[in-house]
Design a protein around this motif. Structure first.
Motif, mmCIF file in Angstrom:
data_model
loop_
_atom_site.group_PDB
_atom_site.id
_atom_site.type_symbol
_atom_site.label_atom_id
_atom_site.label_comp_id
_atom_site.label_asym_id
_atom_site.label_seq_id
_atom_site.Cartn_x
_atom_site.Cartn_y
_atom_site.Cartn_z
ATOM 1 N N LEU A 282 42.207 27.071 43.937
ATOM 2 C CA LEU A 282 43.529 26.068 43.552
ATOM 3 C C LEU A 282 42.460 24.648 42.655
ATOM 4 O O LEU A 282 43.216 24.143 42.268
ATOM 5 C CB LEU A 282 43.721 25.420 44.803
ATOM 6 N N ILE A 283 41.919 24.290 43.792
ATOM 7 C CA ILE A 283 41.766 23.038 43.154
ATOM 8 C C ILE A 283 39.303 23.006 42.094
ATOM 9 O O ILE A 283 39.967 22.396 40.729
ATOM 10 C CB ILE A 283 40.664 22.224 43.673
ATOM 11 N N ALA A 284 39.500 24.696 41.760
ATOM 12 C CA ALA A 284 38.829 24.641 40.864
ATOM 13 C C ALA A 284 39.732 25.210 38.948
ATOM 14 O O ALA A 284 40.010 23.914 38.573
ATOM 15 C CB ALA A 284 38.258 25.879 40.102
ATOM 16 N N LEU B 250 36.392 41.225 39.264
ATOM 17 C CA LEU B 250 36.957 41.414 38.362
ATOM 18 C C LEU B 250 37.700 40.899 37.732
ATOM 19 O O LEU B 250 38.120 40.325 36.257
ATOM 20 C CB LEU B 250 37.393 43.008 37.891
ATOM 21 N N ALA B 251 39.216 40.372 38.347
ATOM 22 C CA ALA B 251 40.161 39.950 37.420
ATOM 23 C C ALA B 251 39.437 38.343 37.513
ATOM 24 O O ALA B 251 39.719 37.428 36.519
ATOM 25 C CB ALA B 251 40.835 39.261 38.719
ATOM 26 N N ALA B 252 39.015 38.084 38.237
ATOM 27 C CA ALA B 252 38.044 35.601 37.718
ATOM 28 C C ALA B 252 37.075 36.679 36.443
ATOM 29 O O ALA B 252 37.420 35.311 35.889
ATOM 30 C CB ALA B 252 37.307 35.887 38.877
ATOM 31 N N THR B 253 36.870 37.153 36.366
ATOM 32 C CA THR B 253 35.711 37.402 35.078
ATOM 33 C C THR B 253 36.220 38.070 33.506
ATOM 34 O O THR B 253 36.071 37.474 33.223
ATOM 35 C CB THR B 253 34.123 37.865 35.225
ATOM 36 N N GLN B 254 37.208 38.461 34.290
ATOM 37 C CA GLN B 254 37.979 39.206 32.987
ATOM 38 C C GLN B 254 39.740 38.308 32.248
ATOM 39 O O GLN B 254 39.441 38.650 30.756
ATOM 40 C CB GLN B 254 38.840 41.035 33.212
ATOM 41 N N THR B 255 40.037 37.820 33.659
ATOM 42 C CA THR B 255 41.262 37.238 32.960
ATOM 43 C C THR B 255 40.379 36.045 32.045
ATOM 44 O O THR B 255 39.454 35.065 32.181
ATOM 45 C CB THR B 255 41.691 36.476 33.807
ATOM 46 N N SER C 213 47.329 30.606 44.333
ATOM 47 C CA SER C 213 46.588 30.725 43.666
ATOM 48 C C SER C 213 46.095 31.358 42.375
ATOM 49 O O SER C 213 45.726 30.241 41.134
ATOM 50 C CB SER C 213 45.166 30.354 44.243
ATOM 51 N N LEU C 214 46.258 31.999 42.192
ATOM 52 C CA LEU C 214 45.485 33.154 40.631
ATOM 53 C C LEU C 214 46.654 32.302 39.788
ATOM 54 O O LEU C 214 46.650 32.394 38.505
ATOM 55 C CB LEU C 214 45.232 34.650 40.951
ATOM 56 N N VAL C 215 48.073 33.211 40.457
ATOM 57 C CA VAL C 215 49.074 32.508 39.679
ATOM 58 C C VAL C 215 49.463 30.834 38.696
ATOM 59 O O VAL C 215 49.218 30.819 37.468
ATOM 60 C CB VAL C 215 50.313 32.528 40.354
ATOM 61 N N TYR C 216 48.924 30.528 39.395
ATOM 62 C CA TYR C 216 48.675 28.733 39.050
ATOM 63 C C TYR C 216 47.441 29.051 38.329
ATOM 64 O O TYR C 216 46.981 28.419 37.468
ATOM 65 C CB TYR C 216 48.236 28.088 40.259
ATOM 66 N N THR D 259 44.827 41.102 36.807
ATOM 67 C CA THR D 259 45.056 40.630 37.798
ATOM 68 C C THR D 259 46.549 40.345 38.222
ATOM 69 O O THR D 259 46.907 39.774 38.904
ATOM 70 C CB THR D 259 44.597 39.318 37.218
ATOM 71 N N ILE D 260 47.548 40.925 36.639
ATOM 72 C CA ILE D 260 49.091 40.469 36.967
ATOM 73 C C ILE D 260 49.007 41.476 38.518
ATOM 74 O O ILE D 260 49.745 41.338 39.022
ATOM 75 C CB ILE D 260 49.699 40.805 35.796
ATOM 76 N N LEU D 261 48.199 42.767 38.428
ATOM 77 C CA LEU D 261 48.768 43.866 39.405
ATOM 78 C C LEU D 261 48.058 43.051 40.990
ATOM 79 O O LEU D 261 48.980 43.208 42.022
ATOM 80 C CB LEU D 261 48.054 45.311 39.436
ATOM 81 N N LEU D 262 46.444 42.518 40.383
ATOM 82 C CA LEU D 262 46.591 42.069 42.125
ATOM 83 C C LEU D 262 47.439 40.897 42.456
ATOM 84 O O LEU D 262 47.272 40.610 43.563
ATOM 85 C CB LEU D 262 44.730 41.209 41.488
ATOM 86 N N ILE D 263 47.786 40.170 41.652
ATOM 87 C CA ILE D 263 48.985 39.025 41.839
ATOM 88 C C ILE D 263 50.028 39.234 42.919
ATOM 89 O O ILE D 263 50.323 39.422 43.718
ATOM 90 C CB ILE D 263 48.927 37.612 40.340
#
Lengths: 165, 101, 165, 345, 496, 374, 185
Positions: free
Chosen positions: B46-48, C108-113, E179-182, E209-213
């Motif tokens: 969140l903070i990042a 993966l999500a962190a780097t690919q998005t 947090s990923l949505v954000y 990522t959407i799936l993960l969310i």
């Protein structure tokens, strides 16, 4: 509720009173004595270190009997008739040769009971109080000057406490 | 150069460590610790994101609430764990199986 | 690599390392104390992200509150004087696999998005946060206080010995 | 630190052309050296002072031998003795935590020095969350205390550690509340801002918060709570020698014990300095301002701590909690509300 | 229309009433030692009624967003508010004569119940992620404590421990998802999130990522609604918690969970278009939900078959019902949303009724075992018949209101052309009939194996039983207002 | 499935034998539940020298140094009791000067003992300063004793049939001077400690010793009087001419909290110091002439018989049960120690109190391990 | 307040056979009670309103051995006082030296608990019915009863010498370099 506030008030008030007293003492003269620089003058009756003026000792053994902790060890032998008579400083004739007069100061309880019966007042407690030694063995004070002539008898020794017979 | 991705990776690592702890530890208090790791990782996220977000401090605000909730949750969870300890004299989760029997 | 990067690497290493101790250590108390370093590391990460208020809150709440609570939890729920608070683990391999899977997918999500991001200067946050609390986030703020109240009452109710019915 | 940086770049030729990390590093090192000097020196002086104060309150003289005049070198000698003492770790103790604990406790006190405003420009770092920072960082010490209590493998130590933790955590709340009564009218958490808000006024002291009705009471609350936070009499239950021998540091000796002592005295200084900053006008003074005034005020508060310690008995642990939860906490709540009302008006 | 704090207050009266109620109950618990046992339930009821009255007052106001977009006030919000308040009120009445709760001090119980209610009301209406998380946690925390309320009881304690551990993990995962949505959208408000998704370039939205969310956030919602695979806590918690609490948990937080699920997915992740919603940027969330729905009802029903403990059986059955309800959410139509509302509404009466019977029988027999219910007809024909009605209603047999819920849900699915989905649902309903029938058989046909002493039922419980029976029987006859109400309510702010 | 009562976390805490506030080598085994003490088991005997066996192996005067070592805080009172018992057995009546001097030293010693008791009690409760203030005053008394008999702690002053020394020249004036200095100190200590709110909170209401319980446990001295029983051997069974002195017996009044609490016991001691001053003043005024050693027999050899002699020491009734077989050594000497009975009641009165309260209770019953273990 | 003969009279009236012997003319008048009935006598003496001996001042064991003119025996002596009536009396009980045993008066005066433990510790007298009859002053595993006249002090206790291995004076007599005359100089 009233009690609650009274308690709070009392706490603060008594704390302040106490602080007043300690503040006052902050400026009163200290009662400490700076020992090695200043020294206590002990009263004459002080019972500190035992001393036996062996020249006056007649070897009567009253002190040995009086001692409640048996820290005085004495061995005597009869002076033979042919020896020159010896007198204590108060004139008492010394009939016995004191070949051993040991006081184990590490056992002494400083009760002073040994000095009262001494007929020649040769055993006294002095107001001397700095008699620390480096080795505990040195607390065995050996006053006797005469060497035994007769073959030595086993020392008078009563272990403490004595087992019941 | 440290970028957003680095922070996210850090948080991902914390999250998976937390999940690992939650899955494998038997001790209830230890599981709680794993949960704290998970919450912390979400907070880093969140903070990042808030640092790189176009407007406002929404992420940070959210993180404050998460911290508050975490404190409350731990308090309640520990109260429950303590009650369990009083009843069972243990906090091992494999002993909490009366319901299955 | 700038100083900043080096610091980040160190902090990240400490954080992850101590988090690993938290979940891997067999001694419960080590887990608890390792949390201290995790929380602190996270707080430093906050500082690096320009969230100084959050960092202070993190230390205050997590170290000063949650960690202490957990420590008390550890100590109150074990035989107090048993120094080896060993805890067992189960399902180690499945747990490891799941955790690895989770990490891979998150990484993966962190780097690919393509994250929505803008570069902006770091600014002091305290005042803004304060204002937000009183304006846009007033309702969550109030709800959070109710939540804390409920947690307080509930936790007190649960640990209270006597149920004064 | 910023001031130091400016000083250096203004007066040292070519300083500005140094590499940027170096530019920051040098003042950083200098500042931390100053802090270390303070941390090392203050306890030496304070321990000596406390022994003298205690002695005279008890009609004694206290240390008189070492160093000649009134035994001024006594604590230095004691410190050397502690350093040279054999390092004893109980055989059943948890070695890692046992060694770590004094450092953690010490770090908590040491890190608080960062935001103390010794003078208008004499401050390591004027954080804008200064007061919050102090409150937060001081919780580090609690963890260290529990760590020490636990690691010693001694029931008394653990008892002391747990009591300390419970005590510090509960007194943190009224302390923070009391701090809030100052923060609300000032509107900033920065220590320098708070000091500046107390400038001027009647005789140069009229704006000090201790002379204002709400904050005067808050000062009392803060001071009592801070006594408890640094485990001083009458709240010295964690290390109550008549019950718990020495509490959490029962098993410590030598260097590690010295660390606990340092931390204790540094903490005493820190809470007094924060008290001076928040309520006594910090470095403001009608006569001479700056670090001297600040130190004088802090030391005066430290003296009161000594004074109380050598006057009072100690409370019992439940009475301690009573004072915190049922006296100080409600009072501080009322004070915060009053302060808020005044600020709105 | 987004309102600021001050202007929002007048639309916030129900929640304010609840908050005041919480504080009053706590205060009376502390201050009025002599009166509190009688006063607290009364205070609670008054609070709930007051909140309901305030909610009625707001029935006609146009949809709006309160507190800078934290809460929505719309048809859905009104419906859920009333539903949740009704559930809470019924549970308060049902808990008064429960011997389980009588053994412990009850002051906090009502405060907690009100807190849960407040949390649920907020949860059902929140349109902001922070608000959503907070209110979810408020509901969870208070219910953890309520589950563990019998603190000297091992079962209750274990139940609450499981509940809080599962809950914390699920909400933690959900938080990570949020947090990923954000991160993807840069906003916490559901509407802005939707807009952000809409405005994003198609390649900007990573499907993975959407799936993960979706998975992570569903952990949170699924936990509240007890959807497989986030249901592990459910049987244990239902079995361990005091029965009134179980009844409450099986109805109210489930409803609130569905409400927030609707809000999150419909307001935040799809776009309204006439009578239905469109997926945006390929965020195919119904796909996930269909799978979960099938899994949920099948697993729930099969597990329920083997249960001997009635509470556990009802727990699994409630999981299965969550599966049915979830069916309504995947069709992306207004009918689907309405089906959910209808189902939740009728489910409230039948499930609370069933649990009330469990409470009544436990009060005198101290048992939850189905075998111990044998011969209940002889002991109290009224209770046995009432239970039969609730069971039939739960199965979905026509004259009873449970049937209407199934009708609407299956109807909406069939409407959308998902015949196979409806078929699975119907099959499941048939399986479910077996275990419901078992209870009926035990109570009506089997001979008693113990003493056939008549059952003691307090007057309050009798009245309550009647009050719960009537809707089950009569709703079908007077269905029209329900139909109108739900269709009016199935209207989200910013939606259809 | 319902567990009726919670069992708390029980643990065993060993307090002593080396602990700062067990007043010597007392060991208490505390069974605690958190901070609350459930059960206390005292373990004594760490200072046991078998005094009674010693006494059988030395002659009658030789026992006196041993009695000094029992209650080393109040040696004068100990040896006085023994001397009186033997005198009673032998039928010796000492002259009035000896009686008065014995009263003087006994009361001075009582003050010294109470000062130490109060001071260490303050220290137990956490106040260090009153301790040193009390010690300062106590030192003055010890100076007087040293002047009189040559020792500061173990006097060997009361002999069978007399005293070891007469008082030195100027003793009376010095004592009067001390009394003048000492009287304001009591008031100051009251202000600093006795009526301090924290001190009251710590001690009042803690360790309640009821009258019935106290008598059943034969608790004597200030502990008994703290429970409101006006029982003092100096009044009830006078010796040394105590019946001719005018003084009061202070009893606990339950001023703060219930009667018989630690504070009551503590405050009885404070007030007893005032009463002792009163007695001292009368004794100094009347001090008759005479020879303090006129009756001291050379060989103490009581007739066959037995006696139970008891005196009021600062800690309570100290009894000597002496059986004589007519030989120079006692056949049997049994000590009834007041501390012994006081400690016996400790587990009863401090049950259910907190750990910190145990300290307060131990301090308030004022035990001396030398006498307890003998 | 009653004198000793009056008390004796009451006792003799109540327990005509139990009072074996008494002596009134001595310093502390006493009566010897039959060992088996001491509890009975004591509880009477406490509960009787005229006597009301509410406190047990002292409970001593005495070992009569090696005393001319006395039979070898153990005695337990009870010094009783009444705080209400302010009178006193002494009871004695005679016990055999081997395997002595007597009923406990712990139930009458609570302090007897510790006194009896001490008597047990020092003389080996067993008090039947005592709630916690352990050694009190000596260590739990100490052997022998120290105050018996025939007690032999053991040389060692748990491998530790009980008395000094050698006194300094013995070492000196053996010619070891021990001791000085500090006054020589």
């Amino acid at each position: 509720m009233k009690e609650y506030f009274r308690d709070i008030f009392q706490s603060i008030w008594t704390v302040l009173l106490g602080m007043k007293i300690t503040w006052k003492h902050l400026f009163t003269r200290a009662c400490t004595m700076q020992y090695p620089d200043q020294r206590w003058v002990l009263p004459e009756r002080s019972r500190m270190r035992l001393f036996n003026k062996i020249e006056d000792c007649i070897g009567c053994g009253q002190c040995v009997r009086a001692c409640p902790v048996d820290c005085i060890y004495m061995t005597t032998e009869k002076r033979t008739k042919d020896e020159a008579p010896v007198f204590a400083s108060d004139g008492t004739p010394i009939k016995l040769r004191v070949t051993q007069f040991d006081i184990d100061m590490s056992l002494c309880c400083y009760c002073n009971l040994c000095t009262y019966p001494c007929p020649t007042h040769c055993l006294v407690m002095t107001p001397e109080y700095e008699f620390a030694v480096y080795s505990k063995q040195d607390f065995l004070y050996r006053f006797a000057k005469d060497k035994p002539v007769a073959p030595p008898k086993p020392a008078h020794h009563t272990p403490v406490p004595e087992p019941a017979k | 150069m440290i970028t957003l991705q680095h922070y996210l990776l850090l948080s991902a690592a914390l999250f998976s460590l937390g999940v690992f702890g939650v899955l494998t530890r038997k001790n209830a208090v230890n599981v709680l610790m794993g949960i704290e790791l998970i919450l912390n990782s979400a907070n880093i996220n969140l903070i990042a994101f808030s640092r790189y977000s176009s407007h406002g401090l929404d992420g940070q605000m959210f993180a404050v609430f998460v911290i508050v909730v975490a404190a409350a949750e731990v308090a309640v969870a520990l109260a429950i764990v303590l009650t369990m300890y009083r009843l069972l004299k243990t906090v091992s989760l494999d002993r909490a199986d009366t319901l299955r029997r | 690599m700038s100083v900043f990067d080096i610091v980040f690497c160190i902090v990240a290493l400490v954080t992850i390392g101590s988090a690993a101790i938290v979940v891997l250590s067999r001694s419960l108390i080590y887990s608890a104390f390792a949390l201290l370093f995790t929380f602190f590391g996270v707080a430093i990460v906050y500082v690096m992200l320009g969230a100084d208020f959050l960092a202070a809150t993190q230390v205050l709440v997590y170290v000063g509150g949650i960690l202490i609570l957990l420590l008390f939890g550890v100590m109150l729920t074990h035989r107090l004087y048993n120094l080896n608070l060993k805890t067992e683990t189960f399902q180690l391999i499945p747990g490891l696999l799941i955790a690895l899977a989770v990490f891979t997918s998150l990484a993966l999500a962190a780097t690919q998005t393509h994250w929505k991001r803008v570069e902006k200067p770091v600014a002091a946050t305290t005042e803004t946060i304060g204002k937000l609390f009183m304006e846009e986030y007033l309702l969550p703020f109030e709800i959070a206080s109710i939540l804390l109240l409920v947690a307080l009452i509930g936790a007190a109710m649960l640990v209270r010995r006597r149920s004064d019915a | 630190m910023e001031a130091l940086l400016k000083l250096l770049s203004d007066n040292v030729a070519g300083y500005g052309s140094l590499a940027s990390p170096l530019q920051y590093l040098l003042p950083m090192v200098l500042a931390s050296l100053c802090c270390i000097a303070l941390v090392a020196l203050f306890p030496i002086v304070a321990v000596y002072a406390e022994r003298k104060v205690a002695a005279h309150m008890q009609d004694r003289l206290g240390p008189m031998r070492v160093g000649g005049w009134h035994g001024w070198a006594q604590t230095i000698a004691d410190g050397i003795k502690l350093l040279l003492k054999e390092d004893i770790i109980p055989s059943e103790a948890d070695r890692v935590l046992f060694k770590l604990a004094p450092l953690v406790v010490f770090a908590g006190g040491f890190a608080s020095l960062v935001v103390l405003p010794f003078g208008a420009s004499v401050i390591v770092s004027d954080l804008n969350i200064g007061v919050l920072y102090v409150v937060a960082i001081s919780s580090l010490g609690v963890v260290g205390i529990i760590m020490a209590g636990w690691a010693s493998n001694n029931k008394y130590a653990l008892f002391g550690g747990m009591r300390a933790a419970a005590q510090i955590v509960s007194y943190e709340i009224p302390a923070v509340m009391a701090i809030l009564t100052v923060v609300i009218p000032v509107g900033s958490l920065s220590t320098q801002e708070i000091v500046r808000a107390q400038e001027g006024g009647w005789l140069g002291i009229g704006n000090w918060f201790i002379f204002k009705p709400v904050t005067a009471v808050a000062f009392l609350v803060y001071y009592l709570a801070s006594l408890a936070e640094v485990n001083r009499t009458p709240f010295d239950i964690p290390e109550a020698e008549s019950e718990l021998v020495a509490g959490y540091h029962t098993e410590y000796s030598g260097m590690r014990f010295a660390f606990f002592m340092l931390a204790e005295y540094v903490n005493m200084f820190v809470v007094s300095a924060i008290g001076a900053t928040l309520f006594l006008g910090g470095w403001n003074s009608p006569v001479f301002g700056g670090p001297v005034a600040f130190m004088l005020k802090s030391v005066a508060l430290v003296f009161v701590q000594f004074w109380l310690r050598w006057t009072l008995p100690r409370l019992r642990v439940d009475q301690l909690m009573y004072v915190s939860w049922k006296v100080l906490l409600p009072a501080s709540f009322v004070l915060v509300i009053l302060a808020g009302a005044l600020a709105v008006r | 229309m987004i309102l600021d704090n001050l202007h929002s207050l007048k639309f916030f009266l129900p929640e304010l009433a609840l908050t005041a109620g919480i504080l009053l109950v706590i205060l009376s618990d502390i201050a009025l030692k002599g009166l509190r046992n009688r006063l607290n339930p009364l205070l609670t009821m008054v609070t709930l009624l007051l909140a309901a009255w305030f909610t009625f007052q707001l029935n006609d106001v146009p949809a709006a967003s309160l507190f800078h977009g934290m809460l929505a006030i719309d048809g859905l919000a009104q419906f859920f508010k009333l539903l949740l308040l009704l559930a809470a009120a019924l549970v308060v009445l049902g808990s008064l004569h429960s011997t389980e709760l009588a053994s412990v001090h009850q002051g906090e119980f009502f405060a907690l119940l009100l807190a849960v209610t407040l949390g649920m009301v907020l949860l059902a209406n929140s349109t902001h992620l922070a608000m959503l998380y907070l209110s979810l946690e408020l509901v969870s925390l208070a219910s953890y404590i309520m589950v563990g309320y019998l603190k000297t009881d091992r079962l209750s304690n274990e139940a609450s421990l499981k509940y809080i551990l599962f809950g914390a993990i699920s909400t933690g995962s959900m938080l990570y998802g949020l947090s990923l949505v954000y991160g993807m959208t840069g906003s916490l408000s559901l509407y802005t999130i939707r807009d952000a998704f809409l405005n994003q370039a198609p390649e900007g939205v990573s499907q993975f990522t959407i799936l993960l969310i979706l998975v992570l956030t569903m952990a949170g919602f699924g936990f509240k609604t007890a959807v497989v695979p986030f249901h592990f806590w459910c049987p244990d918690v239902y079995a361990g918690a005091p029965t009134p609490v179980t009844a409450f948990l099986s109805v109210a937080p489930k409803a609130a969970g569905f409400a927030v699920l609707l809000r999150f997915f419909f307001s935040g992740m799809s776009q309204a278009n006439g009578t239905h919603w469109e997926l945006i940027r390929g965020i195919d969330w119904p796909l996930v939900l269909i799978g979960l729905s099938v899994l949920t009802m099948t697993l729930g029903n099969i597990a329920a078959l083997t249960q001997n403990n009635l509470k556990r059986m009802l727990a699994y059955s409630s999981i299965a019902h969550a599966g049915y309800i979830l069916m309504g959410s995947v069709v992306l139509t207004g009918d689907g949303v309405r089906a959910i509302l209808v189902y939740l509404f009728v489910y409230l009466f039948m499930n609370l009724g069933a649990f009330l019977v469990v409470t009544i029988i436990y009060n005198s027999d101290k048992t939850f075992d189905i075998e111990d219910y044998n011969g209940m007809f002889k002991r109290s024909p009224f209770v046995a018949v009432a239970m039969a009605v609730f069971m039939l209603s739960l199965i979905g047999i026509p004259p009873f209101s449970g049937f209407m819920g199934k009708l609407y849900v299956f109807g909406s699915v069939i409407d959308k052309g998902l015949y196979w989905f409806a078929a699975i649902g119907a099959l499941n309903a048939a399986v479910a009939a077996f275990y419901y029938m078992r209870v009926m058989k035990a109570m009506l046909i089997e001979e008693s194996n113990g003493s056939p002493a008549p059952l003691q039922i307090s007057f309050l419980n009798q009245a309550l039983l009647v009050a719960l029976l009537l809707p089950n029987v009569l709703l079908v006859i007077f269905w029209d207002p329900i139909d109108r109400w739900t269709s009016a309510s199935a209207r989200l702010f910013g939606g259809i | 499935m319902q567990v009726e009562a919670f069992e708390g976390e029980e643990m065993i805490l060993n307090m002593g034998p080396q602990h700062p506030s067990t007043h010597g080598v007392l060991r208490l085994e505390l069974q605690t539940d958190g901070e609350v003490v459930q059960k206390i088991t005292p373990h004594i005997g760490y200072l046991h020298r078998c005094f009674e066996k010693h006494a059988e192996n030395v002659d009658y005067p030789g026992v006196i140094p041993y009695t000094d070592r029992m209650d080393y805080i109040a040696s004068m009172n100990n040896s006085l009791g023994y001397a009186l018992a033997v005198e009673k057995l032998m039928g010796i009546e000492v002259n009035d000067r000896v009686k008065a001097l014995r009263v003087i030293v006994a009361e001075l010693n009582r003050i010294a003992s109470h000062l130490l008791s109060i001071g260490t009690y303050a220290m137990d409760i956490g106040a260090f300063t009153p301790f040193l203030h009390c010690f300062r005053e106590r030192e003055k008394i010890l100076d007087l004793f040293e002047w009189t008999c040559g020792a500061r702690l173990l006097y060997n002053y009361n002999w069978v049939g007399g005293l070891s020394h007469d008082i030195p020249e100027g003793f009376v004036d010095k004592t009067r001077q001390f009394m003048a200095e000492f009287e304001p100190v009591i008031a100051e200590q009251n202000e600093l400690l006795s009526f301090n709110k924290i001190f009251i909170e710590r001690t009042a209401g803690v360790g309640i010793l009821g009258e019935e319980l106290a008598i059943s446990y034969n608790v004597t001295g200030p502990n008994l009087r703290g429970s409101g029983v006006s029982w003092d051997l100096r009044k009830a069974d006078p010796y040394c001419g105590y019946e001719t002195y005018d003084f009061n017996v202070p009893v606990g009044q339950g001023k703060f909290g219930p009667l018989g609490s630690c504070w009551d016991r503590y405050y009885v001691r404070v007030r007893e110091m005032e009463e002792s001053l009163k007695i001292l003043r009368q004794a100094l005024d009347r001090l008759p002439d005479g020879d303090v050693q006129e009756k001291v027999p050379k060989k103490v050899k009581p007739p066959k018989g037995e006696v139970y002699g008891r005196t009021e020491t600062p800690r309570g009734e100290l009894g000597y049960y002496i059986v004589s077989d007519g030989s120079p050594n006692p056949f049997r000497v049994k000590i009834k120690s007041p501390c012994f009975t006081a400690l016996a009641v400790l587990p009863v009165i401090s049950k259910g109190e907190m750990v910190a309260d145990i300290i307060a209770v131990i301090g308030s019953i004022d035990i001396v391990m030398g006498e307890l273990d003998r | 307040m009653k004198t000793a003969p009056e008390i004796l009279q009451v006792l003799q009236a109540q327990f005509p056979e139990k009072i074996l012997k008494s002596e009134m003319g001595v310093l502390d008048p006493w009566a010897r009670v039959e060992a088996g009935s001491i509890v009975e006598v004591c509880s009477f003496m406490k509960s009787d309103l005229n006597l009301s001996f509410d406190t047990l001042a002292c409970l001593s064991g005495v070992d009569f051995k090696g005393l001319k003119g006395e039979t070898e025996r153990l005695e337990v002596v009870y010094h009783l006082f009444s705080m209400k009536q302010r009178h006193k009396f002494v009871l004695k009980v005679e016990l055999p030296r081997d395997n002595p045993s007597i009923g406990t008066v712990e139930g009458i005066w609570a302090i007897a608990n510790w006194h009896e433990r001490e008597a047990f510790d020092m003389f080996g007298i067993r008090f039947e019915g005592h709630s916690d009859l352990r050694r009190i002053l000596c260590p739990d595993d100490w052997e022998g009863y120290p105050l018996r006249k025939d007690y032999e002090q053991p040389e060692t206790y748990r491998g530790m010498p009980v008395r000094p291995v050698k006194q300094f004076v013995e070492m000196a007599n053996e010619g070891l370099p021990v001791g000085t005359n500090p006054f020589k100089a």
